[in-house]
Scaffold this motif. Structure first.
Motif, PDB file in Angstrom:
ATOM      1  N   ASP A  20       3.933  10.852  -1.979  1.00 22.29           N
ATOM      2  CA  ASP A  20       5.191  10.138  -1.738  1.00 22.29           C
ATOM      3  C   ASP A  20       6.357  11.077  -1.418  1.00 22.29           C
ATOM      4  OD1 ASP A  20       5.173  11.231  -4.317  1.00 22.29           O
ATOM      5  OD2 ASP A  20       6.246   9.549  -5.226  1.00 22.29           O
ATOM      6  N   GLY A  48      -7.148   7.361  -6.541  1.00 27.56           N
ATOM      7  CA  GLY A  48      -5.994   6.661  -6.009  1.00 27.56           C
ATOM      8  C   GLY A  48      -4.975   7.622  -5.441  1.00 27.56           C
ATOM      9  N   VAL A  51       2.107   6.626  -3.125  1.00 26.73           N
ATOM     10  CA  VAL A  51       2.769   6.644  -1.823  1.00 26.73           C
ATOM     11  C   VAL A  51       3.958   5.700  -1.834  1.00 26.73           C
ATOM     12  CG1 VAL A  51       0.682   7.249  -0.513  1.00 26.73           C
ATOM     13  CG2 VAL A  51       1.236   4.839  -0.917  1.00 26.73           C
ATOM     14  N   ALA A  56       2.224   3.082   2.692  1.00 24.48           N
ATOM     15  CA  ALA A  56       1.057   2.233   2.414  1.00 24.48           C
ATOM     16  C   ALA A  56       0.864   1.191   3.508  1.00 24.48           C
ATOM     17  CB  ALA A  56       1.229   1.553   1.061  1.00 24.48           C
ATOM     18  N   LYS A  60      -2.484   1.344   5.957  1.00 24.28           N
ATOM     19  CA  LYS A  60      -3.214   0.349   5.170  1.00 24.28           C
ATOM     20  C   LYS A  60      -4.720   0.420   5.395  1.00 24.28           C
ATOM     21  CE  LYS A  60      -3.555  -4.673   4.529  1.00 24.28           C
ATOM     22  NZ  LYS A  60      -2.976  -5.996   4.938  1.00 24.28           N
ATOM     23  N   LEU A  63      -6.383   3.540   3.810  1.00 24.69           N
ATOM     24  CA  LEU A  63      -6.420   3.436   2.354  1.00 24.69           C
ATOM     25  C   LEU A  63      -7.450   2.402   1.899  1.00 24.69           C
ATOM     26  CD1 LEU A  63      -2.574   3.618   1.798  1.00 24.69           C
ATOM     27  CD2 LEU A  63      -4.236   5.331   1.045  1.00 24.69           C
ATOM     28  N   LYS A  64      -7.532   1.321   2.626  1.00 28.90           N
ATOM     29  CA  LYS A  64      -8.508   0.278   2.296  1.00 28.90           C
ATOM     30  C   LYS A  64      -9.930   0.790   2.463  1.00 28.90           C
ATOM     31  CE  LYS A  64      -9.756  -4.500   3.415  1.00 28.90           C
ATOM     32  NZ  LYS A  64      -9.432  -5.674   4.281  1.00 28.90           N
ATOM     33  N   ASP A  69      -7.123   3.340  -5.216  1.00 28.77           N
ATOM     34  CA  ASP A  69      -6.067   2.580  -5.881  1.00 28.77           C
ATOM     35  C   ASP A  69      -4.711   3.024  -5.348  1.00 28.77           C
ATOM     36  OD1 ASP A  69      -7.485   0.867  -7.597  1.00 28.77           O
ATOM     37  OD2 ASP A  69      -7.808   2.473  -9.027  1.00 28.77           O
ATOM     38  N   LEU A  70      -3.804   2.073  -5.271  1.00 26.68           N
ATOM     39  CA  LEU A  70      -2.492   2.304  -4.692  1.00 26.68           C
ATOM     40  C   LEU A  70      -1.431   2.259  -5.787  1.00 26.68           C
ATOM     41  CD1 LEU A  70      -1.651   2.638  -1.698  1.00 26.68           C
ATOM     42  CD2 LEU A  70      -1.120   0.183  -1.690  1.00 26.68           C
ATOM     43  N   LEU A  72       2.585   2.664  -6.023  1.00 23.56           N
ATOM     44  CA  LEU A  72       3.729   2.673  -5.120  1.00 23.56           C
ATOM     45  C   LEU A  72       4.972   3.237  -5.805  1.00 23.56           C
ATOM     46  CD1 LEU A  72       3.361  -0.835  -3.449  1.00 23.56           C
ATOM     47  CD2 LEU A  72       2.612   1.373  -2.551  1.00 23.56           C
ATOM     48  N   PRO A 106      -0.401  -3.403  -5.484  1.00 26.35           N
ATOM     49  CA  PRO A 106      -0.672  -2.063  -6.005  1.00 26.35           C
ATOM     50  C   PRO A 106      -1.374  -2.104  -7.359  1.00 26.35           C
ATOM     51  CG  PRO A 106       1.592  -2.645  -6.480  1.00 26.35           C
ATOM     52  CD  PRO A 106       1.021  -3.788  -5.663  1.00 26.35           C
ATOM     53  N   SER A 107      -1.965  -0.979  -7.705  1.00 25.03           N
ATOM     54  CA  SER A 107      -2.540  -0.800  -9.039  1.00 25.03           C
ATOM     55  C   SER A 107      -1.515  -0.229 -10.010  1.00 25.03           C
ATOM     56  CB  SER A 107      -3.753   0.130  -8.970  1.00 25.03           C
ATOM     57  OG  SER A 107      -4.762  -0.422  -8.166  1.00 25.03           O
TER      58      SER A 107
END
Length: 266
Positions: A20, A48, A51, A56, A60, A63-64, A69-70, A72, A106-107
């Motif tokens: 980030d 993960g 970001v 993100a 996308k 990352l997918k 895991d995202l 944010l 997000p996670s």
């Protein structure tokens, strides 16, 4: 809150790479090509990434595909009104609304809690935002990650990782509403273990400015895991390393398999 998604791993710990830095630093050395850097990190199979929400959004599909895991970042802290420059200012602000963050599923959502500021009004706003965001996320299943850091001028030089400062900062972090803490490592298992054991929420470690060797960073992570930390959220020491993919893979061995640095890194 139930166990956060990011800890749904075979070890119950997580390797989260912080990406980030563009929010604060612009296009820093080692991260001038975001796609390339992201791909190198993801090739190492982290659990993960941290970001900004628009990073993100733009990446996308990458990352997918990586099933990462995202986490944010919801705020911005920077040091100048000039882009990517450090003029010694303390500029912090909430940056993205909760609806945008939630829409990206997000996670976790991460914010900083900066101690030692000269500007007491900014510190007050920072505390208010931690508690406010904690309440906005409560019941959504999205944990709030709070990063308590000793960045301000009122913290004497060399005490950013002092065990008493870190213990106080982490206690305040979860008392204000953190579900996960991203903490400075105090430098030894003996000093860090009681801080971790006294926290009712999971503790992960941050990396700080990239300095020293990759091996030294891995040794820090090894000590933190021994002390009970649940993993890491480290950025520059990973993506500025000679081989980010290899660095992430080595971190996975330490965090998930209990490997020692001497066994896996020359």
């Amino acid at each position: 809150m139930s166990e956060p998604q990011m800890f749904n791993t075979r070890s119950g710990n997580a390797v989260i790479v912080a990406l980030d830095h563009g929010l604060s630093l612009g296009a820093p050395e080692g991260f001038k090509t975001p796609e390339e850097t992201l791909d190198k990190v993801l090739e190492g199979d982290p659990d993960g990434v941290v970001v900004g929400p628009h990073f993100a959004r733009h990446y996308k599909e990458r990352l997918k595909a990586a099933d990462a895991d995202l986490v944010l970042t919801a705020d911005v802290v920077t040091w100048s009104t000039s882009p990517g420059r450090d003029h010694g200012s303390d500029l912090w602000t909430p940056a993205f609304n909760t609806e945008l963050l939630q829409d990206l599923s997000p996670s976790g959502v991460k914010i900083v809690l900066v101690f030692g500021r000269d500007d007491e009004e900014t510190f007050r706003r920072n505390i208010e935002y931690v508690s406010h965001l904690s309440e906005e996320l409560r019941g959504t299943g999205i944990p709030l990650v709070v990063e308590p850091v000793m960045w301000g001028e009122r913290i004497p030089d060399g005490l950013e990782t002092d065990s008493e400062y870190v213990a106080d900062a982490l206690r305040m972090g979860w008392e204000f509403g953190a579900d996960i803490l991203k903490a400075p490592y105090t430098g030894s298992v003996d000093t860090f273990e009681p801080i971790v054991s006294n926290s009712p929420v999971p503790v992960m470690i941050l990396g700080g400015p990239a300095s020293g060797s990759t091996k030294a960073m891995l040794e820090t992570v090894e000590g933190a895991i021994e002390a009970g930390a649940r993993g890491l959220m480290i950025g520059r020491t990973i993506w500025k390393s000679d081989n980010p993919t290899q660095t992430v893979a080595a971190l996975r061995q330490v965090v998930h398999e209990g490997a020692t640095v001497n066994d896996i890194w020359n």
